[in-house]
Design an enzyme around this catalytic site. Structure first.
Site, PDB file in Angstrom:
ATOM      1  CB  SER A 152      -6.218   4.149  95.475  1.00  0.00           C
ATOM      2  OG  SER A 152      -5.417   3.586  96.463  1.00  0.00           O
ATOM      3  CD  GLU A 158      -9.158  -3.995  94.165  1.00  0.00           C
ATOM      4  OE1 GLU A 158     -10.336  -4.130  94.486  1.00  0.00           O
ATOM      5  OE2 GLU A 158      -8.656  -2.876  93.885  1.00  0.00           O
ATOM      6  CG  HIS A 194      -5.229  -1.140  94.831  1.00  0.00           C
ATOM      7  ND1 HIS A 194      -6.577  -1.154  95.116  1.00  0.00           N
ATOM      8  CD2 HIS A 194      -4.722  -0.070  95.487  1.00  0.00           C
ATOM      9  CE1 HIS A 194      -6.864  -0.134  95.905  1.00  0.00           C
ATOM     10  NE2 HIS A 194      -5.758   0.540  96.137  1.00  0.00           N
ATOM     11  CG  ASN A 207     -11.048   1.817  97.022  1.00  0.00           C
ATOM     12  OD1 ASN A 207     -11.385   1.444  98.148  1.00  0.00           O
ATOM     13  ND2 ASN A 207      -9.828   2.230  96.741  1.00  0.00           N
TER      14      ASN A 207
HETATM   15  P1  NAD Z   1       2.693   8.430 101.410  1.00  0.00           P
HETATM   16  O1  NAD Z   1       2.473   9.893 101.237  1.00  0.00           O
HETATM   17  O2  NAD Z   1       2.681   7.846 102.773  1.00  0.00           O
HETATM   18  O3  NAD Z   1       4.088   8.037 100.725  1.00  0.00           O
HETATM   19  C1  NAD Z   1       4.496   8.484  99.468  1.00  0.00           C
HETATM   20  C2  NAD Z   1       6.021   8.473  99.438  1.00  0.00           C
HETATM   21  O4  NAD Z   1       6.418   8.682  98.083  1.00  0.00           O
HETATM   22  C3  NAD Z   1       6.652   9.582 100.261  1.00  0.00           C
HETATM   23  O5  NAD Z   1       7.583   9.009 101.165  1.00  0.00           O
HETATM   24  C4  NAD Z   1       7.326  10.477  99.237  1.00  0.00           C
HETATM   25  O6  NAD Z   1       8.548  11.034  99.706  1.00  0.00           O
HETATM   26  C5  NAD Z   1       7.594   9.492  98.133  1.00  0.00           C
HETATM   27  N1  NAD Z   1       7.783  10.079  96.796  1.00  0.00           N
HETATM   28  C6  NAD Z   1       7.108  11.095  96.239  1.00  0.00           C
HETATM   29  N2  NAD Z   1       7.548  11.284  94.970  1.00  0.00           N
HETATM   30  C7  NAD Z   1       8.505  10.363  94.746  1.00  0.00           C
HETATM   31  C8  NAD Z   1       9.326  10.044  93.637  1.00  0.00           C
HETATM   32  N3  NAD Z   1       9.251  10.715  92.473  1.00  0.00           N
HETATM   33  N4  NAD Z   1      10.218   9.035  93.745  1.00  0.00           N
HETATM   34  C9  NAD Z   1      10.329   8.347  94.912  1.00  0.00           C
HETATM   35  N5  NAD Z   1       9.571   8.602  96.006  1.00  0.00           N
HETATM   36  C10 NAD Z   1       8.661   9.596  95.919  1.00  0.00           C
HETATM   37  O7  NAD Z   1       1.618   7.733 100.462  1.00  0.00           O
HETATM   38  P2  NAD Z   1       0.926   6.298 100.648  1.00  0.00           P
HETATM   39  O8  NAD Z   1      -0.282   6.448 101.510  1.00  0.00           O
HETATM   40  O9  NAD Z   1       1.956   5.303 100.983  1.00  0.00           O
HETATM   41  O10 NAD Z   1       0.383   6.054  99.166  1.00  0.00           O
HETATM   42  C11 NAD Z   1       1.258   5.703  98.129  1.00  0.00           C
HETATM   43  C12 NAD Z   1       0.466   5.163  96.966  1.00  0.00           C
HETATM   44  O11 NAD Z   1      -0.323   4.044  97.392  1.00  0.00           O
HETATM   45  C13 NAD Z   1      -0.511   6.148  96.333  1.00  0.00           C
HETATM   46  O12 NAD Z   1      -0.561   5.899  94.948  1.00  0.00           O
HETATM   47  C14 NAD Z   1      -1.845   5.759  96.984  1.00  0.00           C
HETATM   48  O13 NAD Z   1      -2.962   6.080  96.168  1.00  0.00           O
HETATM   49  C15 NAD Z   1      -1.698   4.271  97.091  1.00  0.00           C
HETATM   50  N6  NAD Z   1      -2.505   3.618  98.144  1.00  0.00           N
HETATM   51  C16 NAD Z   1      -2.593   4.175  99.383  1.00  0.00           C
HETATM   52  C17 NAD Z   1      -3.324   3.510 100.363  1.00  0.00           C
HETATM   53  C18 NAD Z   1      -3.423   4.068 101.750  1.00  0.00           C
HETATM   54  O14 NAD Z   1      -4.322   3.640 102.507  1.00  0.00           O
HETATM   55  N7  NAD Z   1      -2.543   4.975 102.163  1.00  0.00           N
HETATM   56  C19 NAD Z   1      -3.952   2.285 100.082  1.00  0.00           C
HETATM   57  C20 NAD Z   1      -3.804   1.733  98.805  1.00  0.00           C
HETATM   58  C21 NAD Z   1      -3.081   2.422  97.839  1.00  0.00           C
END
Ligand code: NAD
Length: 536
Positions: A145, A178, A166, A216
Site C-alpha cells: 500500500s 490498482e 494493489h 489512498n
Molecule cells: P498480515 O500481517 O495480515 O499478513 C502478512 C503475512 O505475511 C503474515 O501471515 C506473515 O506470517 C507473512 N510473512 C511475513 N514475512 C514473510 C515472508 N518473508 N515470506 C512469507 N510470508 C511472510 O498483513 P496484511 O494486512 O495481509 O497485509 C499484507 C500486505 O498487503 C502489506 O504489504 C499491506 O501493506 C498490504 N495491504 C494491506 C491491506 C489491509 O487492509 N490489510 C490493504 C491493501 C494492501
C-alpha cells in the site's frame, strides 16, 4: 518482430494501445503464486481460485497459512449454507488452493503476488528469491500500500516484470485493483495485470508509482478536512457525518463513522505515511485531534469507542437542527441566481410569493429580507458586511432540492427572527437546517473542493487518467460520483474559488490549488464548457 511496449511512465495512451496488441490475462490454466497468507494474501488467493486458477499459497509460517485459510474458508462455507453462493463452486474453488512450504513450488506460476508484511527489505529479499525460481515470463506483483514499486524493483535482475497489484480489503469483495507501474515496469506487464484483474471480476485502474497511488492519496481530504472542521469548532462530528450521508451529498458513510470503522490508528498511520512520503507537504498534515484519539486508545469500533461510543446503551447523537418558526414575507431572487428554480419550488411549498428582482445582488435570493447565497467559499460575515444585510450561506452542492439536511452559516443583526424565518421557509419542504460556524467553504463544499483538488493534481501529474481516478474512488471507497465528474458538474471555477478563498483565509499551503484545477477553470472560462480530463 517481438513487440515490447515501452516502460510505463504514465497512464496508457488509448490510441497507442489500440494500435498495439494488448497483452492478454494470465491464462486460467496457469497457477498463481501468493506469498504471505495474512488478511490480504488469503483474500487474493481466494479471488484467483474462484476465477478458476490453481493457487499456491506460501507463508513463513505454515501454521498461520493453514489457520488463516481455514478460518476464511469457514466464513465462505457459512455464506454457502445461507444460500448466498453455490456450495459446489465454493468447494471447487477452495480445493484449488494449496499451501506450499517452499518458494521452489512456484516454478510453474505465471504470476506471483506478494502480500507479506509491509517491510521493504522483506519484500525485496522475497523478490530476489523468487527470481531464482520462477520462469522468465512470470510476473512479480506486490500488494504493497505504501512502498514505491521502483524501490521494490531496484536491484532485481528483471525489474521490467515487477509491478504493483494493489487489492483492497476484503480482497474477494472489493472491486478495485490498482495496477501500479514503477520506472522500469514494462507496459505489457501493466496490461497483463489489468486484463488478469478484469478476468477475476475486478475493476482495474492504472497508476504510476507515487505515494498512496490513487485512492489512498485522493481520499485523504475526506478525513483530513472533517477532522480540521471539528478541530476548529465549525461543526460537531455527528453533524458532519449527517451532512455527508444526506442525499444532497450522497456518501454511504460520513468521515467520522468511516474512521471509526477503519480504526483511527490505521487511518492515522496512512495519513502520516502520505504526509511523510510527500516530504511533509502541508496539504497532508495529519490531524493532532486524531493523534489524540489514537493516544487515548479511542480507535473506533474495535475498542468500542472512537468518535462514537459503541455499546448497547449508546444511541446515535442528535444533529442540532434549527427549530423553524413562521416564515412571513416573500421570496425574491436575482435572475442569475443558480438556486432560483429550487427556491421557487420551496416558495411554492411554503405558500409564499416568489418573483425575480434585478436589484438584488447577483446570484442572491432574498427570503423575508434575509439575503441567501449558495456556498462559493465567501463567509456570511463578509457578505453581510458587503451588503449591510443579514446573510445566510447554504452549503449545497449541485442540487438544492435533493438535500434533506442543509448546513448553513449566518451573519446578521436579528439572529433569532432571521433563523426562525429561514428554517420556517425550508421546513415546508421537510428540509432541516443545521447551523455551522461561519468558516469559508463550510463542510460539504469545502471537503469536496479539497477532494476534487487532489484528484485534479493526480491527473495533472500523470499519476492516472481522469477516468481511472473516477473509477478508483467509486469502486475503491464507494464515492457516489467520480471526483473529476463532480468537478465538471460543480464547475471548476466554483471549486477553484472555494480553494482560493480557503487559501486566502488560512494562508496555508494545505489549501493551494492544483495547476490541474486552475487549467480546468481557465478552460471553463474560455470555452464556457466544463470539460473533464487531462487535455485541459
Ligand atoms: P498480515 O500481517 O495480515 O499478513 C502478512 C503475512 O505475511 C503474515 O501471515 C506473515 O506470517 C507473512 N510473512 C511475513 N514475512 C514473510 C515472508 N518473508 N515470506 C512469507 N510470508 C511472510 O498483513 P496484511 O494486512 O495481509 O497485509 C499484507 C500486505 O498487503 C502489506 O504489504 C499491506 O501493506 C498490504 N495491504 C494491506 C491491506 C489491509 O487492509 N490489510 C490493504 C491493501 C494492501
Amino acid at each position: 518482430m517481438h513487440l515490447l511496449l515501452p516502460a510505463h511512465t504514465g497512464p496508457p495512451d488509448d490510441g497507442l494501445l489500440l494500435k498495439m496488441q494488448v497483452a492478454p490475462a494470465v491464462s486460467v490454466e496457469t497457477p498463481i503464486g501468493v506469498v504471505g497468507a495474512g488478511t490480504m494474501g488469503v483474500g487474493i488467493a481466494e479471488t484467483a481460485a474462484f476465477a478458476g486458477h490453481s493457487v499456491l499459497l506460501h507463508d513463513v509460517s505454515r501454521e498461520a497459512a493453514e489457520h488463516n485459510l481455514s478460518r476464511s474458508a469457514a466464513r465462505i462455507r457459512k455464506r454457502a449454507e445461507r444460500g448466498k453462493i453455490d456450495p459446489a463452486t465454493v468447494e471447487a474453488a477452495l480445493s484449488r488452493i494449496a499451501v506450499v512450504d517452499s518458494l521452489t513450488d512456484f516454478a510453474t506460476a505465471g504470476l506471483v503476488i506478494e502480500a507479506v508484511i509491509e517491510d521493504i527489505e522483506v519484500k525485496r529479499d522475497l523478490f530476489a528469491s523468487l527470481e531464482t525460481v520462477v520462469s522468465s515470463d512470470c510476473i512479480l506483483a506486490s500488494n504493497t500500500s505504501s512502498f514505491s514499486i521502483s524501490e521494490l524493483a531496484c536491484g532485481a535482475s528483471n525489474s521490467e516484470r515487477i509491478a504493483g497489484m494493489h487489492f483492497f480489503n476484503p480482497a474477494p469483495v472489493m472491486a478495485l485493483v490498482e495496477v501500479v507501474s514503477g520506472l522500469d515496469t514494462a507496459g505489457r506487464v501493466v496490461d497483463r495485470l489489468s486484463q488478469t484483474a478484469r478476468a477475476w471480476g475486478k475493476t482495474p485502474v492504472v497508476a504510476r508509482s507515487t505515494p498512496g497511488f490513487i485512492v489512498n492519496r485522493v481520499a485523504r481530504p475526506f478525513y483530513g478536512e472533517a477532522l480540521r472542521l471539528v478541530t476548529e469548532g465549525a461543526a460537531e462530528h455527528p453533524t458532519v457525518d449527517a451532512l455527508f450521508r444526506d442525499p444532497g451529498a450522497g456518501f454511504r458513510m460520513g468521515p467520522f463513522e468511516l474512521m471509526d470503522l477503519i480504526g483511527n490508528d490505521v487511518n492515522y498511520a496512512v495519513n502520516k505515511s502520505i504526509f511523510d512520503a510527500f516530504n511533509g507537504d502541508g496539504r497532508y498534515t495529519p490531524s493532532l485531534l486524531q493523534r489524540e484519539y489514537v493516544a487515548a486508545n479511542r480507535l473506533g469500533r474495535k475498542t468500542n469507542r472512537g468518535f462514537y461510543v459503541y455499546d448497547d446503551s449508546s444511541r446515535a447523537p442528535d444533529v442540532p437542527c434549527v427549530v423553524p418558526g413562521k416564515c412571513k414575507g416573500n421570496l425574491r431572487y436575482h435572475p442569475d441566481c443558480s438556486l432560483a428554480a429550487a427556491l421557487n419550488d420551496l416558495a411554492m411549498a411554503a405558500g409564499v410569493e416568489a418573483r425575480a428582482d434585478t436589484t438584488l445582488p447577483k446570484g442572491a435570493g432574498d427570503i423575508s429580507g434575509i439575503l441567501l447565497f449558495r456556498n462559493d467559499g465567501i463567509t456570511a460575515s463578509d457578505l453581510a458586511d458587503a451588503y449591510d444585510r443579514s446573510v445566510v450561506v447554504i452549503d449545497c452542492l449541485e442540487d438544492l432540492s435533493s438535500h434533506r439536511i442543509l448546513g448553513f452559516a449566518y451573519a446578521g443583526r436579528d439572529e433569532k427572527h432571521d433563523l426562525e424565518s429561514i428554517a420556517g421557509f425550508f421546513a415546508f419542504s421537510s428540509v432541516s437546517l443545521v447551523r455551522l460556524d461561519d468558516v469559508p467553504g463550510l463542510v460539504l463544499m469545502r471537503t469536496l473542493s479539497m477532494l476534487i483538488n487532489e484528484a485534479s493534481d493526480v491527473v495533472y501529474h500523470n499519476v492516472a487518467s481522469a477516468d481511472d481516478v473516477d473509477t478508483a474512488v467509486q469502486a475503491g471507497v464507494n464515492y457516489p460520483k467520480g471526483l473529476i465528474d463532480w468537478r465538471r458538474r460543480l464547475g471548476p471555477t466554483r471549486v477553484l474559488l472555494v480553494l482560493d478563498r480557503l487559501f486566502d483565509f488560512y494562508r496555508e499551503d494545505r489549501y493551494r490549488a492544483s495547476p490541474g484545477l486552475r487549467r480546468a477553470a481557465r478552460a471553463q472560462c474560455q470555452t464556457g464548457e466544463n470539460p473533464a480530463g487531462k487535455s485541459l
